[in-house]
Design an enzyme around this catalytic site. Sequence first.
Site, short mmCIF file in Angstrom:
data_model
loop_
_atom_site.label_atom_id
_atom_site.label_comp_id
_atom_site.label_asym_id
_atom_site.label_seq_id
_atom_site.Cartn_x
_atom_site.Cartn_y
_atom_site.Cartn_z
N LYS A 1 7.68 -17.38 -10.94
CA LYS A 1 6.86 -16.31 -11.50
C LYS A 1 5.62 -16.91 -12.18
CE LYS A 1 6.97 -12.49 -14.69
NZ LYS A 1 7.55 -12.01 -15.92
N LYS B 1 -12.93 0.87 16.15
CA LYS B 1 -11.60 0.23 16.18
C LYS B 1 -11.01 0.23 17.59
CE LYS B 1 -10.31 0.76 11.42
NZ LYS B 1 -9.68 1.51 10.37
N ASP C 1 -3.97 -9.44 13.21
CA ASP C 1 -4.08 -8.04 13.59
C ASP C 1 -3.04 -7.79 14.69
OD1 ASP C 1 -4.80 -5.56 14.84
OD2 ASP C 1 -6.69 -5.69 13.75
N ILE C 2 -1.99 -7.08 14.33
CA ILE C 2 -0.84 -6.93 15.24
C ILE C 2 -1.24 -6.07 16.45
CG2 ILE C 2 1.55 -6.13 15.40
CD1 ILE C 2 1.64 -6.59 12.29
N ALA D 1 1.87 1.42 11.48
CA ALA D 1 2.07 0.70 10.22
C ALA D 1 0.76 0.47 9.48
CB ALA D 1 2.74 -0.64 10.48
N ASN E 1 0.83 -1.20 0.00
CA ASN E 1 0.00 0.00 0.00
C ASN E 1 0.87 1.25 0.00
OD1 ASN E 1 0.47 0.89 2.85
ND2 ASN E 1 -0.26 -1.20 3.18
N1 CTP Z 1 -3.24 -2.89 12.32
C1 CTP Z 1 -2.43 -3.93 12.73
N2 CTP Z 1 -2.52 -5.14 12.09
C2 CTP Z 1 -3.36 -5.31 11.07
C3 CTP Z 1 -4.19 -4.26 10.63
C4 CTP Z 1 -4.08 -3.04 11.27
O1 CTP Z 1 -1.65 -3.75 13.67
N3 CTP Z 1 -3.40 -6.49 10.46
C5 CTP Z 1 -3.20 -1.62 13.06
C6 CTP Z 1 -2.66 -0.43 12.29
O2 CTP Z 1 -1.26 -0.30 12.48
C7 CTP Z 1 -3.43 0.72 12.92
C8 CTP Z 1 -4.75 0.10 13.29
O3 CTP Z 1 -4.52 -1.30 13.38
O4 CTP Z 1 -2.81 1.16 14.12
C9 CTP Z 1 -5.88 0.36 12.34
O5 CTP Z 1 -5.49 0.06 11.03
P1 CTP Z 1 -6.49 0.28 9.83
O6 CTP Z 1 -5.82 -0.18 8.57
O7 CTP Z 1 -7.07 1.65 9.88
O8 CTP Z 1 -7.65 -0.71 10.24
P2 CTP Z 1 -8.03 -2.15 9.84
O9 CTP Z 1 -7.94 -3.03 11.03
O10 CTP Z 1 -7.21 -2.57 8.67
O11 CTP Z 1 -9.55 -1.98 9.48
P3 CTP Z 1 -10.24 -1.53 8.09
O12 CTP Z 1 -9.36 -2.06 6.98
O13 CTP Z 1 -11.54 -2.18 8.17
O14 CTP Z 1 -10.33 -0.04 8.12
#
Ligand code: CTP
Length: 401
Positions: free
Chosen positions: A285, A336, A304-305, A271, A208
Amino acid sequence: MQKSVLLIITGSIAAYKSLELIRRLREQGIMVRCVLTKSGERFVTPLSVSALTENNVYNDLWSLKDETEMGHIRLSREADMVVVAPASADIIAKMANGLANDLASATLLANNKPLLVAPAMNSYMWNNPATKRNLQQIKDDGAEIIEPGSGMLACGEIGQGRMAEVDIIAAMIISRLGNKNLPLAGKKALVTAGATIEEIDPVRFISNKSSGKQGYAIAEALALAGADVILVSGASLPVPSNVKIVKISSAQEMLEACEKSLPVDIAVFTAAVSDFRPQDTSKSKIKKKPGAAAPILKLTENPDILKTISTHKKRPQLVIGFAAETENLENNAREKLARKKCDWILANDVSGGKVFDSDMNEILFVSANKNENWGRISKQSVAQKLVEKISLQIVDKKKKS
Ligand code: CTP
């Protein structure tokens, strides 16, 4: 023993900020002596500098009185470090070439102490190859540079050249002087930053637009506030000083590195973790097959970290997440906060691509019982504001326990 700083103020509109810098250092019990150049005197008066430092101000290489009482050699010998703030393009050029035709440049040439330089100038002057050469030269000669910020400059132009924030300069001086009174001294912090990379095959991946700038600014601000910082990063930016970097590629690697860093007191998750990764990574590939349908990419969810660390048995005292949103900022952030069980969320409006790779951010701070709209501010200011809040929270908890 009382620490002492020799502050050299040169000719830039940012000189007014040096007065605030003197105050910050004095509040920490640091003695400040100032050299003011002739151009510096056009922006701040010797009287205000002298009143704030409670010391003489030195501005003349040929002053019989000054040279008998405190010669240019002694000025640096009697300081623990020398700081040039603001540093004009002119003083940087003099330093790079060893000129010594006024008190500031002669003192710098005779200096044998750590040197911190905070440049301030018009962005064209900053970007001029001559300035770049001179800066590289003084870096090679041992000076530490505090990069100027970007934004609207005093001359009305927009670009890089604005002297770094006084808070940052003061914190750097204090940390270089080894001050145990820094608000986060003795605390450990974990920061995640940048994008993750999820491999499809050896040449393709899912990722991303995150640049990592916000996370790096927070890691730097935490380190300046005295914390021991581990930065787990998927970005390739210059690593701030005093920050331990752990480079990762995928979300799974990021999680492993975060768990390995525990226990920490503070964790900030900036992140942009890829929510999904390919279910299988092809070892070779993936090739086009003439006439065949396009391959279907099967995805599986990444861990989800933030949530894992928030609910970990070694949960940090303070866990902070970010929420990148394009709509319903507050509701999504609150959802969240509850789902990921963290203490605070900094929600940023990323609609229209205005945040990615930019130096600016737009923040709504959300905790269990309040919202604060920080508006559109630089990523550096977000980092400072956040670290101030973290420090207050940690100090508060220290008091309660
Ligand atoms: N985050 C994380 N691990 C993941 C996804 C997100 O640690 N697999 C953390 C990001 O670093 C941030 C927070 O969760 O601090 C929210 O990230 P965001 O991308 O806004 O949320 P998502 O959980 O991905 O939700 P959505 O895609 O539905 O908005």
